[in-house]
Write a protein that holds these residues in place. Structure first.
Motif, PDB file in Angstrom:
ATOM      1  N   GLY A  84      -1.162   7.211 -12.203  1.00 62.24           N
ATOM      2  CA  GLY A  84      -0.740   7.666 -10.874  1.00 62.24           C
ATOM      3  C   GLY A  84      -1.925   7.775  -9.926  1.00 62.24           C
ATOM      4  O   GLY A  84      -1.852   7.349  -8.765  1.00 62.24           O
ATOM      5  N   ALA A  85      -3.028   8.330 -10.402  1.00 60.74           N
ATOM      6  CA  ALA A  85      -4.233   8.433  -9.572  1.00 60.74           C
ATOM      7  C   ALA A  85      -4.775   7.043  -9.234  1.00 60.74           C
ATOM      8  O   ALA A  85      -5.215   6.786  -8.105  1.00 60.74           O
ATOM      9  CB  ALA A  85      -5.290   9.265 -10.289  1.00 60.74           C
ATOM     10  N   ALA A  86      -4.720   6.125 -10.191  1.00 58.99           N
ATOM     11  CA  ALA A  86      -5.176   4.753  -9.934  1.00 58.99           C
ATOM     12  C   ALA A  86      -4.302   4.081  -8.875  1.00 58.99           C
ATOM     13  O   ALA A  86      -4.801   3.353  -8.005  1.00 58.99           O
ATOM     14  CB  ALA A  86      -5.180   3.942 -11.216  1.00 58.99           C
ATOM     15  N   LEU A  87      -2.990   4.317  -8.950  1.00 62.55           N
ATOM     16  CA  LEU A  87      -2.092   3.743  -7.936  1.00 62.55           C
ATOM     17  C   LEU A  87      -2.347   4.336  -6.556  1.00 62.55           C
ATOM     18  O   LEU A  87      -2.252   3.640  -5.543  1.00 62.55           O
ATOM     19  CB  LEU A  87      -0.631   3.951  -8.338  1.00 62.55           C
ATOM     20  N   GLY A 116      -4.891  -3.748   4.935  1.00 64.42           N
ATOM     21  CA  GLY A 116      -3.798  -4.187   5.801  1.00 64.42           C
ATOM     22  C   GLY A 116      -4.023  -3.815   7.248  1.00 64.42           C
ATOM     23  O   GLY A 116      -3.749  -4.593   8.164  1.00 64.42           O
ATOM     24  N   ARG A 117      -4.551  -2.629   7.495  1.00 64.06           N
ATOM     25  CA  ARG A 117      -4.829  -2.216   8.876  1.00 64.06           C
ATOM     26  C   ARG A 117      -5.985  -3.021   9.460  1.00 64.06           C
ATOM     27  O   ARG A 117      -5.965  -3.356  10.638  1.00 64.06           O
ATOM     28  CB  ARG A 117      -5.118  -0.721   8.930  1.00 64.06           C
ATOM     29  N   ALA A 118      -6.978  -3.333   8.647  1.00 63.77           N
ATOM     30  CA  ALA A 118      -8.078  -4.165   9.128  1.00 63.77           C
ATOM     31  C   ALA A 118      -7.570  -5.564   9.463  1.00 63.77           C
ATOM     32  O   ALA A 118      -7.980  -6.159  10.470  1.00 63.77           O
ATOM     33  CB  ALA A 118      -9.191  -4.237   8.087  1.00 63.77           C
ATOM     34  N   GLY A 128       0.814  -1.213   0.000  1.00 68.40           N
ATOM     35  CA  GLY A 128       0.000   0.000   0.000  1.00 68.40           C
ATOM     36  C   GLY A 128       0.843   1.257   0.000  1.00 68.40           C
ATOM     37  O   GLY A 128       0.600   2.202  -0.774  1.00 68.40           O
ATOM     38  N   TRP A 129       1.860   1.280   0.859  1.00 65.30           N
ATOM     39  CA  TRP A 129       2.749   2.454   0.902  1.00 65.30           C
ATOM     40  C   TRP A 129       3.531   2.606  -0.405  1.00 65.30           C
ATOM     41  O   TRP A 129       3.720   3.727  -0.903  1.00 65.30           O
ATOM     42  CB  TRP A 129       3.697   2.372   2.089  1.00 65.30           C
ATOM     43  N   ALA A 130       4.000   1.498  -0.960  1.00 66.36           N
ATOM     44  CA  ALA A 130       4.739   1.557  -2.224  1.00 66.36           C
ATOM     45  C   ALA A 130       3.842   2.067  -3.344  1.00 66.36           C
ATOM     46  O   ALA A 130       4.265   2.874  -4.191  1.00 66.36           O
ATOM     47  CB  ALA A 130       5.299   0.183  -2.565  1.00 66.36           C
ATOM     48  N   GLY A 172      -3.389   2.093  -3.469  1.00 67.23           N
ATOM     49  CA  GLY A 172      -2.609   2.148  -2.230  1.00 67.23           C
ATOM     50  C   GLY A 172      -3.485   2.410  -1.017  1.00 67.23           C
ATOM     51  O   GLY A 172      -3.291   1.808   0.045  1.00 67.23           O
ATOM     52  N   ALA A 173      -4.455   3.304  -1.171  1.00 69.58           N
ATOM     53  CA  ALA A 173      -5.371   3.578  -0.059  1.00 69.58           C
ATOM     54  C   ALA A 173      -6.191   2.337   0.293  1.00 69.58           C
ATOM     55  O   ALA A 173      -6.398   2.027   1.471  1.00 69.58           O
ATOM     56  CB  ALA A 173      -6.290   4.745  -0.419  1.00 69.58           C
TER      57      ALA A 173
END
Length: 155
Positions: free
Chosen positions: A54-57, A68-70, A16-18, A61-62
């Motif tokens: 870029g917007a799709a990435l 991942g947090r869930a 996600g961060w990448a 990522g979000a």
């Protein structure tokens, strides 16, 4: 209470961060390319090749970070539940080990709705607690205390 295992970051969080970083870089490159061109037909390649992906990435990522947090929160809840279940039998033994109140004398607080044993924690040491009148017990105006569980035969 900490467990002995190492806490690791879930791979989905790294992805996600990448993805967020790559999307931000593409959006900046696309903006820079578009800003240097005067005509719209020369700006379209930058929009198509950089800004839209870029917007799709960034969106991907979000989504990955949320997932991942869930996942991490679910794993933590399962770990805490396991600790709770492991500690439960000990708690039951300590609760059933000794009765709360054993006195045969019954007491009540004037204006109250419950009658108690004299050594019940709710009335023990209270100067306002008075002996229960048999007429009140017979009338059903008072209920037995759920903590000390007095019996009407004790009076």
């Amino acid at each position: 209470m900490r467990t002995g295992r190492l806490r690791t970051v879930h791979p989905v969080l790294w992805a996600g961060w990448a993805s967020l970083a790559a999307g931000a870089v593409l959006c900046v490159v696309g903006w820079y390319g578009v800003s240097g061109e005067r005509f719209a037909e020369r700006q379209l390649p930058y929009l198509a090749s950089c800004t839209i992906p870029g917007a799709a990435l960034i969106v991907a990522g979000a989504v990955l970070l949320t997932h991942g947090r869930a996942y991490a929160a679910t794993a933590r809840v399962e770990e805490l539940y396991g600790l709770l279940v492991a500690a439960e039998p000990e708690a039951e033994e300590s609760v059933t080990a000794a009765p709360i109140a054993v006195s045969g004398e019954l007491r009540m607080v004037p204006g109250g709705t419950l009658w108690h044993r004299a050594d019940c924690p709710l009335v023990a040491g209270k100067a306002a607690a008075v002996p229960v009148d048999g007429k009140l017990l017979a009338s059903g105006d008072l209920d037995p205390c759920p903590i000390c569980e007095p019996d009407a035969a004790d009076s």
